[in-house]
Enzyme design. Structure first.
Site, PDB file in Angstrom:
ATOM      1  N   TYR A  72      56.576  33.990  46.098  1.00 56.28           N
ATOM      2  CA  TYR A  72      56.140  33.696  44.726  1.00 56.28           C
ATOM      3  C   TYR A  72      55.398  32.363  44.648  1.00 56.28           C
ATOM      4  CZ  TYR A  72      56.018  33.588  39.667  1.00 56.28           C
ATOM      5  OH  TYR A  72      55.577  33.568  38.370  1.00 56.28           O
ATOM      6  N   PHE A 124      26.359  34.531  32.034  1.00 58.04           N
ATOM      7  CA  PHE A 124      26.802  35.928  32.123  1.00 58.04           C
ATOM      8  C   PHE A 124      27.558  36.287  30.835  1.00 58.04           C
ATOM      9  CE2 PHE A 124      29.819  39.262  33.499  1.00 58.04           C
ATOM     10  CZ  PHE A 124      28.879  40.224  33.776  1.00 58.04           C
ATOM     11  N   ASP A 125      27.638  37.593  30.528  1.00 56.48           N
ATOM     12  CA  ASP A 125      28.196  37.977  29.214  1.00 56.48           C
ATOM     13  C   ASP A 125      29.640  37.546  29.012  1.00 56.48           C
ATOM     14  OD1 ASP A 125      28.678  39.926  31.109  1.00 56.48           O
ATOM     15  OD2 ASP A 125      28.799  41.564  29.675  1.00 56.48           O
ATOM     16  N   ASP A 214      28.862  28.597  38.190  1.00 55.19           N
ATOM     17  CA  ASP A 214      29.341  29.976  38.169  1.00 55.19           C
ATOM     18  C   ASP A 214      28.847  30.588  39.475  1.00 55.19           C
ATOM     19  OD1 ASP A 214      29.678  32.683  37.897  1.00 55.19           O
ATOM     20  OD2 ASP A 214      29.028  32.768  35.808  1.00 55.19           O
ATOM     21  N   ALA A 216      29.576  33.419  41.458  1.00 56.97           N
ATOM     22  CA  ALA A 216      29.815  34.801  41.889  1.00 56.97           C
ATOM     23  C   ALA A 216      28.975  35.199  43.103  1.00 56.97           C
ATOM     24  CB  ALA A 216      29.542  35.748  40.710  1.00 56.97           C
ATOM     25  N   LYS A 257      32.339  39.666  44.071  1.00 58.75           N
ATOM     26  CA  LYS A 257      30.959  39.758  44.557  1.00 58.75           C
ATOM     27  C   LYS A 257      30.894  39.196  45.976  1.00 58.75           C
ATOM     28  CE  LYS A 257      30.417  39.891  39.898  1.00 58.75           C
ATOM     29  NZ  LYS A 257      31.539  39.759  38.971  1.00 58.75           N
ATOM     30  N   HIS A 449      28.779  46.561  24.810  1.00 54.72           N
ATOM     31  CA  HIS A 449      28.198  47.565  25.715  1.00 54.72           C
ATOM     32  C   HIS A 449      29.242  48.367  26.495  1.00 54.72           C
ATOM     33  CE1 HIS A 449      28.756  44.153  28.365  1.00 54.72           C
ATOM     34  NE2 HIS A 449      28.528  44.901  29.409  1.00 54.72           N
TER      35      HIS A 449
HETATM   36  N1  F0G Z   1      29.801  35.294  36.370  1.00 54.84           N
HETATM   37  C1  F0G Z   1      28.822  36.103  36.806  1.00 54.84           C
HETATM   38  C2  F0G Z   1      27.488  35.546  37.161  1.00 54.84           C
HETATM   39  C3  F0G Z   1      29.062  37.483  36.904  1.00 54.84           C
HETATM   40  O1  F0G Z   1      28.081  38.275  37.318  1.00 54.84           O
HETATM   41  C4  F0G Z   1      30.351  37.978  36.567  1.00 54.84           C
HETATM   42  C5  F0G Z   1      30.636  39.394  36.657  1.00 54.84           C
HETATM   43  C6  F0G Z   1      31.326  37.082  36.149  1.00 54.84           C
HETATM   44  C7  F0G Z   1      31.014  35.743  36.056  1.00 54.84           C
HETATM   45  C8  F0G Z   1      32.707  37.532  35.769  1.00 54.84           C
HETATM   46  O2  F0G Z   1      33.432  37.884  36.900  1.00 54.84           O
HETATM   47  O3  F0G Z   1      33.893  40.336  36.663  1.00 54.84           O
HETATM   48  O4  F0G Z   1      35.218  38.914  38.212  1.00 54.84           O
HETATM   49  O5  F0G Z   1      35.509  38.712  35.782  1.00 54.84           O
HETATM   50  N2  F0G Z   1      29.751  40.263  36.796  1.00 54.84           N
HETATM   51  C9  F0G Z   1      29.934  41.678  36.986  1.00 54.84           C
HETATM   52  C10 F0G Z   1      28.595  42.346  36.965  1.00 54.84           C
HETATM   53  C11 F0G Z   1      30.963  42.328  36.163  1.00 54.84           C
HETATM   54  O6  F0G Z   1      28.568  43.593  36.945  1.00 54.84           O
HETATM   55  O7  F0G Z   1      27.569  41.671  37.006  1.00 54.84           O
HETATM   56  P1  F0G Z   1      34.577  39.034  36.872  1.00 54.84           P
END
Ligand code: F0G
Length: 457
Positions: A72, A124-125, A214, A216, A257, A449
């Site tokens: 844990y 990112f969204d 960020d 990813a 990613k 979306h």
């Molecule tokens: N930042 C970026 C640039 C991303 O592309 C994503 C996720 C996230 C943050 C959030 O990460 O999904 O692990 O919570 N992008 C995916 C996409 C979902 O399809 O582009 P997460």
């Protein structure tokens, strides 16, 4: 004769996929309310919805899974991950989280206050969602180059430093940090140059504003720096990564990613106060600070994935496949965000479905058409994803309207790329006959979306 290029790995395990008939797809898409997120995966032949969590792990990652320490607190798996991140990015403090948006949630809970302004190169969204849900404002400072899909610019993900400086100058004390996304997903998986990363950090720091990267697709970004930016050809990916983070204050990471795992994320920082503060939010949201919503085996697989996906051969195989798909689209004259991005091709729906008005969502319509054509699931990155303006509640039609074909890592072969290109060509050839799009029947107030229900016009 020069030998052709081929993948830097071979395949040890396979998973069957099935084709369907057009009639079946018509039915399934209708049941899904013309929203491909609502399809069942088995109704999809080639799945390009996302490159997130959909990659194939290596034999070494699976071996690491078996070595996971499921204690844990204080598991060896945590310390393995912490050491890997420290070595790669140079950050002393690491908090694992269950994915990227969870890292945003934990860190932003500490840092974002109502009324704050957070500039970024096309947030990112989920990042934008975590800012706007806290009644703060996300401002896009991507270069204007990114808005013209046909302009070949090597680092289209770059920050517009002048716009950034204006925001910093006009909002003293109200910008808690800046978000620098590498690669820039929203504008097409486009890289940010090392020069721009450094200039952004220096500018922000001059105004006393920290930089959160960020991250990813940080490894893909490093590949583009190596292959496109002067002075980096002879540097290793790992050296470039280290340099990318030299001046950054923190990173939020979606390991789904570039760490090539199915789930996972983290926050990493050199700021001890942020670390101490964020830990307090990690515990209730994600779990104790040495596992953050993940199993020990996940932490091990992430550490291994980070290490192997910051090797040149792995990235070259990856990027070359995306570029191969782009070369097929070039042959057919299909417009997309140029040059090809790191993780995806972003098809310019506005330039293809010219008879479908903005109000009827051309990219969403093209997404449906590609699915109906061949069972290929792409993802709209356009007017639907842009949501409504939080103040005026009007649709945001001022950005790009794209169909993203995200390529999972180490999953599909170049033959699949040929099928994707041919299917898109068939839709492209009958583009003049597509004159109507879709209308919204139901939508959520934020990140609509995923769940939106549509009607075909
Ligand atoms: N930042 C970026 C640039 C991303 O592309 C994503 C996720 C996230 C943050 C959030 O990460 O999904 O692990 O919570 N992008 C995916 C996409 C979902 O399809 O582009 P997460």
């Amino acid at each position: 004769m020069e030998l052709p290029y081929a993948e830097s790995w071979k395949i040890k395990m396979i998973e069957p996929i099935r084709r369907s008939t057009r009639q079946e797809r018509e039915q399934w898409l209708k049941e899904a309310h013309y929203n491909v997120f609502q399809l069942r995966a088995e109704q999809v032949y080639i799945d390009l919805l996302t490159d997130s969590g959909t990659g194939a792990m290596s034999d070494r990652q699976w071996a690491e899974m078996m070595l996971g320490d499921e204690s844990y607190a204080g598991a060896t798996s945590f310390f393995k991950l912490e050491a890997t991140i420290k070595q790669l990015m140079g950050f002393d403090y690491v908090i694992p989280t269950h994915q990227g948006r969870a890292a945003e949630n934990v860190l932003f809970s500490l840092l974002v206050k109502e009324g704050n302004i957070i500039p970024g190169n096309a947030h990112f969204d989920t990042t934008k969602g975590h800012i706007e849900s806290r009644h703060a404002v996300a401002i896009d400072v991507t270069t204007a180059d990114a808005r013209d899909t046909q302009r070949e610019v090597l680092f289209k993900g770059n920050v517009d430093l002048e716009r950034l400086e204006t925001i910093l100058r006009e909002n003293p004390g109200n910008v808690p940090f800046m978000v620098l996304t590498v690669t820039n997903n929203t504008v097409g998986g486009q890289p940010v140059s090392m020069a721009n990363i450094k200039a952004t950090c220096e500018l922000c720091h001059r105004y006393g504003v920290p930089v959160v990267m960020d991250s990813a697709r940080f490894a893909e970004n490093a590949y583009f720096i190596k292959t496109r930016e002067e002075g980096y050809a002879d540097r290793s990916i790992k050296e470039i990564v280290r340099e990318m983070y030299q001046q950054a204050d923190a990173a939020t990471m979606s390991c789904k990613k570039d760490a090539i795992v199915n789930i996972g994320g983290f926050i990493a920082t050199r700021n001890k106060d942020w670390f101490e503060g964020a830990k307090l939010f990690c515990i209730p949201f994600e779990g104790y600070v040495t596992y953050g919503g993940l199993a020990g085996r996940d932490l091990n697989a992430i550490a291994q994935g980070l290490d192997e996906n910051t090797e040149f051969d792995m990235l070259e195989t990856r990027i070359k496949q995306v570029q191969y798909l782009a070369s097929l689209l070039d042959q057919y004259g299909i417009p997309y965000q140029r040059p090809a991005g790191g993780h995806a091709i972003f098809v310019d729906a506005d330039k293809i479905l010219t008879h479908v008005p903005k109000e009827e969502f051309p990219a969403q319509t093209l997404t449906c058409e590609l699915y109906l054509e061949a069972g290929i699931r792409g993802c709209e990155i356009g007017y639907m994803l842009a949501d409504r303006d939080p103040v005026t509640h009007e649709n945001r039609f001022n950005g790009l309207d794209l169909l993203r074909l995200a390529i999972p890592r180490r999953v599909y072969t170049d033959n699949h790329m040929k099928v994707i290109a041919a299917a898109l060509k068939n839709v492209y050839d009958r583009r003049e006959t597509i004159t109507r799009g879709v209308a919204i029947e139901w939508e959520a107030p934020l990140m609509r979306h995923f769940t939106v229900q549509l009607r075909r016009l």
